[in-house]
Design an enzyme around this catalytic site. Structure first.
Site, PDB file in Angstrom:
ATOM      1  N   ASP A 113       4.973  -9.067  -4.599  1.00 23.44           N
ATOM      2  CA  ASP A 113       5.145  -9.085  -3.142  1.00 23.44           C
ATOM      3  C   ASP A 113       4.432 -10.250  -2.470  1.00 23.44           C
ATOM      4  O   ASP A 113       3.440 -10.742  -3.002  1.00 23.44           O
ATOM      5  CB  ASP A 113       4.677  -7.745  -2.525  1.00 23.44           C
ATOM      6  CG  ASP A 113       3.203  -7.437  -2.780  1.00 23.44           C
ATOM      7  OD1 ASP A 113       2.761  -7.572  -3.938  1.00 23.44           O
ATOM      8  OD2 ASP A 113       2.515  -7.070  -1.824  1.00 23.44           O
ATOM      9  N   HIS A 131       1.668  -8.959   2.068  1.00 27.48           N
ATOM     10  CA  HIS A 131       2.234  -7.973   1.136  1.00 27.48           C
ATOM     11  C   HIS A 131       3.514  -7.376   1.705  1.00 27.48           C
ATOM     12  O   HIS A 131       3.727  -7.406   2.912  1.00 27.48           O
ATOM     13  CB  HIS A 131       1.279  -6.787   0.970  1.00 27.48           C
ATOM     14  CG  HIS A 131      -0.126  -7.105   0.603  1.00 27.48           C
ATOM     15  ND1 HIS A 131      -0.637  -6.844  -0.643  1.00 27.48           N
ATOM     16  CD2 HIS A 131      -1.150  -7.627   1.319  1.00 27.48           C
ATOM     17  CE1 HIS A 131      -1.917  -7.195  -0.680  1.00 27.48           C
ATOM     18  NE2 HIS A 131      -2.248  -7.676   0.492  1.00 27.48           N
ATOM     19  N   TYR A 132       4.335  -6.769   0.841  1.00 29.70           N
ATOM     20  CA  TYR A 132       5.294  -5.780   1.353  1.00 29.70           C
ATOM     21  C   TYR A 132       4.863  -4.414   0.848  1.00 29.70           C
ATOM     22  O   TYR A 132       4.150  -4.295  -0.155  1.00 29.70           O
ATOM     23  CB  TYR A 132       6.745  -6.099   1.023  1.00 29.70           C
ATOM     24  CG  TYR A 132       7.175  -6.145  -0.439  1.00 29.70           C
ATOM     25  CD1 TYR A 132       6.906  -5.116  -1.338  1.00 29.70           C
ATOM     26  CD2 TYR A 132       7.935  -7.224  -0.893  1.00 29.70           C
ATOM     27  CE1 TYR A 132       7.355  -5.174  -2.645  1.00 29.70           C
ATOM     28  CE2 TYR A 132       8.378  -7.292  -2.199  1.00 29.70           C
ATOM     29  CZ  TYR A 132       8.088  -6.258  -3.067  1.00 29.70           C
ATOM     30  OH  TYR A 132       8.517  -6.317  -4.350  1.00 29.70           O
ATOM     31  N   THR A 133       5.322  -3.358   1.571  1.00 28.99           N
ATOM     32  CA  THR A 133       4.855  -2.013   1.229  1.00 28.99           C
ATOM     33  C   THR A 133       5.686  -1.363   0.125  1.00 28.99           C
ATOM     34  O   THR A 133       5.251  -0.386  -0.480  1.00 28.99           O
ATOM     35  CB  THR A 133       4.911  -1.091   2.462  1.00 28.99           C
ATOM     36  OG1 THR A 133       6.269  -1.020   2.906  1.00 28.99           O
ATOM     37  CG2 THR A 133       4.025  -1.601   3.583  1.00 28.99           C
ATOM     38  N   HIS A 165       0.468 -11.851  -2.040  1.00 28.29           N
ATOM     39  CA  HIS A 165      -0.192 -11.021  -3.037  1.00 28.29           C
ATOM     40  C   HIS A 165       0.158 -11.538  -4.439  1.00 28.29           C
ATOM     41  O   HIS A 165      -0.672 -11.538  -5.347  1.00 28.29           O
ATOM     42  CB  HIS A 165       0.252  -9.560  -2.862  1.00 28.29           C
ATOM     43  CG  HIS A 165      -0.630  -8.557  -3.501  1.00 28.29           C
ATOM     44  ND1 HIS A 165      -0.274  -7.248  -3.687  1.00 28.29           N
ATOM     45  CD2 HIS A 165      -1.886  -8.672  -4.023  1.00 28.29           C
ATOM     46  CE1 HIS A 165      -1.262  -6.600  -4.291  1.00 28.29           C
ATOM     47  NE2 HIS A 165      -2.251  -7.434  -4.507  1.00 28.29           N
ATOM     48  N   GLU A 221       0.256  -5.811   5.520  1.00 27.90           N
ATOM     49  CA  GLU A 221       1.349  -5.155   4.805  1.00 27.90           C
ATOM     50  C   GLU A 221       2.581  -5.159   5.711  1.00 27.90           C
ATOM     51  O   GLU A 221       2.490  -4.798   6.892  1.00 27.90           O
ATOM     52  CB  GLU A 221       0.973  -3.708   4.453  1.00 27.90           C
ATOM     53  CG  GLU A 221      -0.044  -3.580   3.333  1.00 27.90           C
ATOM     54  CD  GLU A 221       0.578  -3.594   1.935  1.00 27.90           C
ATOM     55  OE1 GLU A 221       1.814  -3.783   1.815  1.00 27.90           O
ATOM     56  OE2 GLU A 221      -0.198  -3.423   0.956  1.00 27.90           O
TER      57      GLU A 221
END
Lengths: 265, 262
Positions: A161, A41-43, A151, A104
């Site tokens: 993401d 994921h990215y945040t 994700h 993340e």
């Protein structure tokens, strides 16, 4: 006898905390880690906000990888369930939180500008740390490359993401994710150039690859979202969600890997 | 210095350095990976069951023998065992990674000239199962409505733990929800006047948690699912056909207030 009585009394007082006696003389061969997937994921936020959200909020992840300075934080033990995947699907598996490990990555994601959507790059040092972490996790849990996913792979209708700037190819170079063989792509491309398959073909192959996708032969919004998720990963230069020759070729090669020759064994 | 060398050497030997992981922070949003508890019968005697579950392609976390009623742990709860197979409950599919499996030694059924005969569970064995279930649900905080039979998560494919398994005893122990008898009687009287159609049964079975067709037809899959439900809540007859009592049980179980265990 008295000793045993006392012991039983103790168990009684403890409110059955210890439970019934359990014989552990035998061990089953058929077992492995509960973690079958690794989800990236990215945040979509800075470090402080991401850390607060992931530790105090209703969501969480097993790991958080900061960008500056580059650092890896372990927020949930691998043995426990974190809340990062949400409603999700891959190859017949659903609700992947219980069966996955989530990482993340601190990255702002995208922002809308007058020139269109802009995406943020991942610093190389952050990806180095991520790769070391992925290597450690897949080794410890026996997670196969086809199960190291975005994700956006497991929730293509809801999530973009880690986005088109995430360097999947670098993970592929370390054999951590599936990647289409370049020679095979070149070899098969002319066939698809001669005749672009119909939407139903794309849907069938996206489904075979693992995505949850309609199988109605229509280029509807859901199908375009899934095509875009696939393109973001394997052809990030253009992820418009439209069927094209290159996308067809990449999908076909990924879905029908050539058997390794005897020399490779 | 010694430690430093050790780390260096380890890194060199293993070919890749283990990344440093900062464990200062801890998420509040986390729980056990085990979300479901699935009960099975082995359909074999103890020695065969033990062999199959330890040396074969399948496994379970626990095996409960009948005589003596000993509990064996075959797979640690933190690990995945292979007991559920293709399975579904309330949107969750492939439940091995998210569940703990208990296999109970019981021969299941045998087909005779007089029809199918099912085997009883000795009370001492059930006492052990209940004690074990209590311990597990407490440790993993498994919700009462997620204590299920193999037949619940794979109806049609699986019938275990079968109609002789005393689910009511688990309910009496406060481990799982059970439809209130008075409410069921009240609803049943209404349904006897007018039995709901197949689409209603399918909708309710789906709401309860089963993977069931939503086509309004009393096809085999729908009958298998009704039968699985009946085996658990009305085990005297599990013919898979819609009837007023089954409708009442479903209605009471899917009413929000009844979802809570006592």
């Amino acid at each position: 006898m008295i000793r045993r009585c006392l012991c039983v009394l103790f168990v009684g007082l403890a409110g059955c905390a210890s439970g019934p006696p359990i014989d552990t003389s035998y061990t089953a061969k058929g077992q492995d880690s509960r973690a079958r997937f690794l989800i990236i994921h990215y945040t979509a936020g800075g470090f402080q906000g991401s850390l607060k959200w992931l530790t105090e909020g209703p969501v969480s992840s097993h790991y958080l990888v900061n960008d500056n300075p580059v650092a890896i934080y372990g927020l949930v033990d691998d043995s426990r369930r974190a809340y990062h995947a949400g409603i999700s699907y891959w190859k017949g598996n659903t609700q992947l939180n219980a069966s996955s490990i989530g990482i993340e990555i601190v990255n702002l994601g995208s922002k809308k500008s007058p020139d269109g959507t802009q995406w943020f790059d991942f610093p190389s040092a952050q990806i180095d740390a991520l790769i070391a972490l992925v290597k450690k996790i897949v080794k410890e849990h026996g997670i196969t490359p086809d199960r190291v996913l975005a994700h956006s792979d497991i929730a293509p209708q809801r999530k973009p993401d880690p986005g088109p700037r995430f360097p999947w190819k670098r993970l592929a170079d370390e054999r951590l994710v599936q990647w289409p063989d370049a020679d095979q792509v070149a070899l098969r491309r002319p066939t698809f150039e001669a005749q672009l398959p119909d939407v139903e073909w794309f849907q069938r192959n996206l489904s075979k690859h693992g995505f949850l996708v309609p199988l109605n032969g229509e280029l509807d919004k859901e199908t375009r979202n899934v095509l875009a998720a696939f393109q973001m990963k394997y052809r990030p230069g253009n992820f418009d969600g439209m069927p094209d020759t290159e996308t067809a070729t990449l999908l076909d090669v990924l879905n029908s890997p050539v058997a390794p020759s005897t020399n490779d064994k | 210095m010694k430690k430093f060398l050790c780390v260096m050497l380890l890194g060199l030997l293993s070919g890749c350095a283990t990344p440093y992981i900062d464990r200062t922070y801890n998420s509040v949003s986390q729980d056990s990976r085990a979300q479901f508890l699935i009960l099975h019968y082995t359909a074999e005697d103890f020695p065969t069951s033990l062999k199959l579950l330890t040396e074969g392609q399948v496994s379970s976390h626990y095996l409960v023998n009948d005589n003596p009623p000993t509990i064996y742990r075959l797979v640690d709860e933190s690990r995945r065992a292979y007991h559920a197979g293709i399975s579904y409950w309330k949107g969750a599919a492939q439940l091995n990674a998210a569940s703990i499996g208990i296999e109970i030694v019981n021969l299941g059924f045998r087909d005779t000239p007089d029809g199918r005969v099912w085997f009883d569970y000795p009370q001492a064995q059930i006492d052990q199962v209940i004690a074990l279930v209590k311990k597990i649900v407490k440790e993993h905080d498994i919700k009462p409505e997620r204590i299920l039979g193999h037949s619940d998560i794979a109806p049609g494919r699986k019938t275990d733990p079968g109609p002789r398994f005393p689910w009511k005893q688990l309910a009496d122990a406060g481990l799982m929800p059970w439809p209130d008898a008075d409410k069921v009687a009240l609803k049943q009287a209404g349904f006897e006047q007018q039995l709901p159609d197949v689409a209603w049964f399918q909708k309710k079975l789906d709401q309860h948690g089963y993977a069931v067709p939503r086509n309004g037809e009393l096809d085999k899959r729908t009958q298998d699912t009704i039968s699985a439900f009946q085996m658990k809540y009305r085990n005297a007859r599990f013919d898979g056909l819609p009837d007023a009592e089954t409708a009442a049980l479903l209605e009471v179980l899917t009413a929000p207030a009844e979802m809570k265990a006592k």
